[in-house]
Design a protein around this motif. Structure first.
Motif, short mmCIF file in Angstrom:
data_model
loop_
_atom_site.label_atom_id
_atom_site.label_comp_id
_atom_site.label_asym_id
_atom_site.label_seq_id
_atom_site.Cartn_x
_atom_site.Cartn_y
_atom_site.Cartn_z
N PRO A 319 -2.66 3.70 -21.19
CA PRO A 319 -3.29 3.10 -20.00
C PRO A 319 -3.79 1.68 -20.20
N ARG A 320 -4.00 1.25 -21.46
CA ARG A 320 -4.50 -0.10 -21.70
C ARG A 320 -3.37 -1.12 -21.83
N ARG A 321 -2.15 -0.67 -21.60
CA ARG A 321 -1.01 -1.58 -21.64
C ARG A 321 -0.46 -1.79 -20.24
N PHE A 322 0.00 -3.01 -19.98
CA PHE A 322 0.60 -3.35 -18.69
C PHE A 322 2.07 -2.96 -18.73
N ARG A 323 2.41 -1.89 -18.02
CA ARG A 323 3.77 -1.34 -18.08
C ARG A 323 4.24 -0.96 -16.68
N PRO A 324 4.79 -1.89 -15.92
CA PRO A 324 5.27 -1.57 -14.57
C PRO A 324 6.33 -0.49 -14.54
N GLN A 325 7.09 -0.35 -15.61
CA GLN A 325 8.16 0.64 -15.63
C GLN A 325 7.64 2.07 -15.51
N ARG A 326 6.34 2.28 -15.69
CA ARG A 326 5.79 3.62 -15.55
C ARG A 326 5.97 4.16 -14.12
N PHE A 327 6.15 3.24 -13.16
CA PHE A 327 6.29 3.66 -11.76
C PHE A 327 7.75 3.91 -11.36
N GLU A 328 8.68 3.68 -12.26
CA GLU A 328 10.08 3.92 -11.92
C GLU A 328 10.32 5.42 -11.69
N GLY A 329 10.77 5.76 -10.50
CA GLY A 329 11.03 7.15 -10.16
C GLY A 329 9.80 8.01 -10.02
N LEU A 330 8.61 7.40 -10.02
CA LEU A 330 7.37 8.16 -9.96
C LEU A 330 6.86 8.25 -8.53
N THR A 331 6.62 9.47 -8.07
CA THR A 331 5.92 9.66 -6.80
C THR A 331 4.43 9.69 -7.12
N VAL A 332 3.72 8.66 -6.68
CA VAL A 332 2.33 8.50 -7.08
C VAL A 332 1.44 9.46 -6.31
N GLU A 333 0.72 10.31 -7.03
CA GLU A 333 -0.25 11.20 -6.42
C GLU A 333 -1.44 10.34 -5.98
N PRO A 334 -1.83 10.42 -4.70
CA PRO A 334 -2.83 9.47 -4.19
C PRO A 334 -4.17 9.52 -4.89
N ASN A 335 -4.48 10.60 -5.58
CA ASN A 335 -5.77 10.69 -6.25
C ASN A 335 -5.70 10.31 -7.73
N THR A 336 -4.56 9.70 -8.13
CA THR A 336 -4.47 9.16 -9.49
C THR A 336 -4.53 7.64 -9.48
N LEU A 337 -3.85 7.01 -8.53
CA LEU A 337 -3.89 5.55 -8.39
C LEU A 337 -4.92 5.23 -7.31
N VAL A 338 -6.12 4.81 -7.74
CA VAL A 338 -7.24 4.73 -6.80
C VAL A 338 -7.99 3.40 -6.88
N PRO A 339 -7.30 2.26 -6.94
CA PRO A 339 -8.05 1.00 -6.99
C PRO A 339 -8.89 0.75 -5.76
N GLN A 340 -8.50 1.36 -4.62
CA GLN A 340 -9.25 1.20 -3.37
C GLN A 340 -9.79 2.54 -2.87
N GLY A 341 -9.95 3.48 -3.78
CA GLY A 341 -10.48 4.79 -3.43
C GLY A 341 -9.39 5.84 -3.28
N GLY A 342 -9.82 7.09 -3.15
CA GLY A 342 -8.89 8.20 -3.06
C GLY A 342 -8.98 8.92 -1.73
N GLY A 343 -8.49 10.15 -1.71
CA GLY A 343 -8.49 10.93 -0.48
C GLY A 343 -7.36 10.52 0.44
N ARG A 344 -7.49 10.90 1.71
CA ARG A 344 -6.46 10.62 2.72
C ARG A 344 -6.95 9.52 3.66
#
Length: 403
Positions: A319-344
């Protein structure tokens, strides 16, 4: 229980991570500003905090933060049916055709800035994007010319974001400036109701006509207009971090410049995950309950640590490395990527402007790599996690911006 206020000021964005790591759990109790508080992180913490109406926002933020960001009567301070009705207003304005129009306005203003020659000398990327986004969002909102010019001249929209992490004189000065902006926008709402002139469908026209069922008081309508304007200008921080990341990772810059559109979204999401934006969000328990391994009483204060969740090694590899490739083919669960908060978006307190934030960031990354040219002079690019809100040490200076 030891008060951790000094530790929070010392550790900044890493406060929650260090507290929770010491406790060995995803929920830990401490005191801040003399008040008991429970700090949460992780997917289950996000779900517990956002879903089921377990927490509201009343009294959950210090007044120094509330007064410059949300203010009383705004959508984020409402609950229940009142919150849902007001949230629909923001979702309608921030998504779909209206949100797309905002992105077009931003692209137009950024290209115009480059073509004008105003930024051909050394300029902080943050200042550049603050000015461009202020012009774009004020035009999109349909504000009268005199209001646009005053908001641009005073830079108050950007100052609200900066002051949220400060106490003392600067915070109080920005509160005064915000009040002036509110009065000016309230006058614009009154004038619009008396003689409609804003473009149909623009935020000024929509907010002025909005009712629940009665029209909003002009001062509340002004607050809600600011809650569209200010968060848009706050995207300048993500864009500044994008400039930083493109400079630090030239391989990704070349890949995006070469036309890889998938890489644009991966890069944007990694900027939002990796770089420090808002550290925490607060809530107060609405009832007695059990959850997160603890017993809660009505009124208990909680802080959800967004930065810790975005850097949780159980959710993100390296997590401390900048790796955009981590999102390739990834369906992001909304409660994991939360820079602006979670929920719906509709049912909970998740920021309704998040989708257009990502679109603005995408657009900026495309322009920075494919249409614009600039240099990055020698400077201090370190980012202190003790500074709230965070920024590269020298402000991410760029030079010679041209289209």
């Amino acid at each position: 229980m030891t008060d951790s206020t000094l530790a929070f000021l010392r550790d900044g964005y890493l406060f929650g991570t260090r507290l929770l790591d010491r406790s060995g759990a995803d929920a830990a109790c401490t005191r801040l500003l003399g008040r008991p508080v429970t700090v949460l992180r992780g997917v289950e913490g996000v779900r517990f905090f956002y879903e089921g109406g377990r927490f509201d926002r009343a009294g959950a933020m210090p007044m120094s933060v509330l007064a410059v960001l949300q203010d009383l009567g705004s959508v984020q301070t409402l609950e229940g049916e009142e919150h849902l009705r007001r949230k629909d207003l923001f979702l309608d304005l921030a998504t779909g055709p209206s949100g797309a129009e905002l992105v077009v306005a931003f692209e137009r203003e950024l290209l115009a800035e480059a073509e004008s020659g105003r930024s051909r000398g050394d300029v902080r990327a943050l200042d550049l994007f603050n000015a461009v986004l202020t012009r774009a969002v004020c035009a999109w909102a349909g504000l009268p010319v005199r209001v646009r010019q005053e908001l641009e001249r005073t830079d108050v929209l950007a100052q609200m974001v900066e002051a949220a992490g400060s106490f003392g004189v600067y915070n109080r000065v920005v509160r005064v400036r915000r009040r002036r902006a509110e009065r000016m926008l309230a006058d614009a709402v009154i004038a619009e109701r008396a003689a409609p002139s804003a473009p149909p469908g623009s935020p000024l026209a929509v907010v002025a006509a909005y009712g629940e069922p009665d029209p909003l008081p002009p001062e509340v309508a002004a607050v809600e207009l600011l809650n569209l304007l200010r968060p848009t200008v706050a995207v300048s921080r993500f864009l500044t971090f994008a400039v930083h990341a493109l400079h630090r990772h030239p391989g990704w810059r070349d890949r995006i410049a070469g036309g890889d559109d998938d890489a644009v979204r991966w890069f944007a999401n990694e900027v939002r995950r990796f770089y420090p934006f808002f550290p925490v969000v607060g809530g107060r328990a609405t009832r007695s309950m059990q959850g997160a391994g603890l017993d809660w009483r009505e009124g208990d204060w909680a802080l959800l640590d967004l930065y810790a969740t975005n850097h949780d090694p159980r959710l993100w590899s390296a997590p401390r490395r900048f790796r955009p490739q981590r999102f390739e083919g990834l369906t992001v669960e909304p409660n994991t990527l939360v820079p602006q908060g979670g929920g719906r978006y509709r049912e909970d307190h998740r920021c309704p402007g998040e989708p257009v934030t990502v679109d603005l960031l995408d657009a900026g990354i495309r322009l920075l790599t494919r249409r614009l040219r600039y240099l990055v002079p020698e400077q201090d690019l370190r980012i202190s996690l003790r500074r709230l809100p965070a920024l590269p040490q020298d402000g991410m200076v760029v030079s010679g911006l041209v289209a």
